[in-house]
Design an enzyme around this catalytic site. Structure first.
Site: not given
Ligand SMILES: *Cc1c(COP(=O)(O)O)cnc(C)c1O
Length: 400
Positions: A90, A112, A382
């Site tokens: 992010k 948000e 992610s």
């Molecule tokens: C916020 C988040 C997501 C989900 O958000 P996407 O916009 O779908 O990527 C996925 N993995 C992590 C670690 C997150 O913090």
């Protein structure tokens, strides 16, 4: 509320900008500034430099020897987005948009947040660039995510409690949009995912697409070829579109998006929008036309997932398009499967993944054993799971 349809920003029939008339000039301003930003070599250099020295990019592409051997099928690589500053992908979007905001002459950022991850990323970018920052957060989420509320406080950001509606993410978005309408002269609104009105899905994808470009280069260096599979979890869809984007035209690469199956599709307690379920239909949510979980009367349905980041009733419009065209295959993992994959990655690799990312790992657990050794699967990891250890302990009935 009067809604107006604009032509750019459509993915097939999905996307668009369905917002009150008063917000249209703000969106147009962001769109113009973003086009200029992309052509400005100085700003691009500033952004690249920060990604490298502050964020920790490029993130490694790691061959998961232990997990691959354990599953006994294809070779699995992990794209280590968990190694980004603040612990997930992010921050890349937050930094990019914060620089864009500064370029537009804005002095204040708003956003948000649900679980607090996006709020922390924006608060971090604001602290770094010396901007004011206010984050809208539902009071239920604030109670559930106290460490992140305090992190934002430490970073000099004000967290504004939202006590209306369901007191969660959806209500926080509404309040943030209201704020933006009134303060757009000096405020930029940073959407946290590839969601919302045009041009946000495109901007967020553009910033996150660095993930896929790096992956392609790194895998060529390691293996001299394209992968067979790329797997990513899908909340709003930013980490997934970020890694998919560079491969959309490589038709031999199978792209797989994994949504939150929660307690199972029949339970009604899930956040699976892009699989056939009775309550997911195209509709308008937070400024764009896309698949939305809704009840029979078109009311936004409540969702459930063990991972806060996947627990949202809407999904980025480009994903709806890629679902319809079949370019990306969407599937889901349940809470149980995600927790099992979470534990497996801890034990096989010494990596504690975010519960969101564990949904993508769960797909590998099911699919990798069926694939030949020569196949290559890349999982977009992610984020890291430090934030999730209490949730997992609860789920497993353990005490910390
Ligand atoms: C916020 C988040 C997501 C989900 O958000 P996407 O916009 O779908 O990527 C996925 N993995 C992590 C670690 C997150 O913090």
């Amino acid at each position: 509320m009067k809604r107006k349809k604009r032509t750019p920003g459509y993915f097939g029939r999905f996307g668009g900008a369905y917002v009150p008339e008063t917000l249209m000039p703000a969106l147009a301003e962001v769109e113009r500034a973003f086009a200029a930003f992309q052509k400005d070599p100085l700003l691009q250099r500033e952004f690249r430099e920060l990604l490298k020295t502050y964020n920790g990019r490029p993130t490694p592409l790691y061959f998961a020897r232990g997990l691959s051997a354990h599953l006994g099928g294809c070779r699995i690589y992990l794209k280590r987005e968990d190694l980004n500053h603040t612990g997930a992908h992010k921050i890349t979007n937050a930094l990019g948009q914060a620089i864009l905001a500064k370029y537009m002459g804005k002095t204040r950022l708003i956003a948000e947040t649900g679980a607090g991850q996006h709020g922390v990323a924006v608060a971090t970018a604001a602290a770094l660039l010396g901007m004011k920052c206010d984050i809208y957060m539902g009071t239920i989420d604030m109670a559930r995510q106290r460490p992140n509320v305090f992190r934002m406080d430490l970073l000099g950001t004000r967290v504004i409690p939202v006590d209306g509606g369901g007191k969660t993410l959806k209500d926080a978005v509404n309040e943030a949009l209201r704020d933006w309408t009134a303060t757009v002269r000096y405020t930029h609104y940073i959407f946290g995912s590839a969601l919302g009105a045009h041009p946000f899905p495109t901007i967020v994808r553009t910033f996150q697409s660095v993930i896929g470009r790096e992956t392609k280069k790194q895998l060529f260096a390691a293996e001299g070829r394209l992968p067979d599979f790329i797997v990513a979890c899908v909340g709003g869809g930013s980490n997934a579109i970020g890694i998919f984007d560079a491969f959309l035209r490589d038709k031999t690469v199978k792209l797989v998006g994994v949504e939150a199956g929660g307690l199972g599709l029949n339970s009604g307690k899930h956040a699976t929008r892009l699989s056939p379920t009775p309550n997911s239909r195209p509709g308008i949510l937070h400024g764009s036309y896309s698949y939305v979980l809704q009840d029979r009367n078109g009311q936004i349905a409540n969702t459930h997932s063990i991972s806060a980041g996947l627990d949202y009733s809407g999904v980025g419009p480009q994903h709806s398009f890629l679902y319809k065209t079949g370019r990306v295959r969407y599937t889901y993992a349940t809470d149980r499967e995600a927790v099992e994959a979470f534990s497996l990655l801890c034990e096989c690799e010494g990596i504690i993944p975010a519960l969101e990312s564990a949904h993508a790992v769960a797909y590998a657990v099911k699919e990798a054993p069926k694939r030949p050794r020569n196949d290559i699967m890349v999982i977009n990891l992610s984020g890291r799971g430090d934030k999730d250890i209490f949730t997992v302990a609860d789920y497993l009935g353990k005490k910390i």
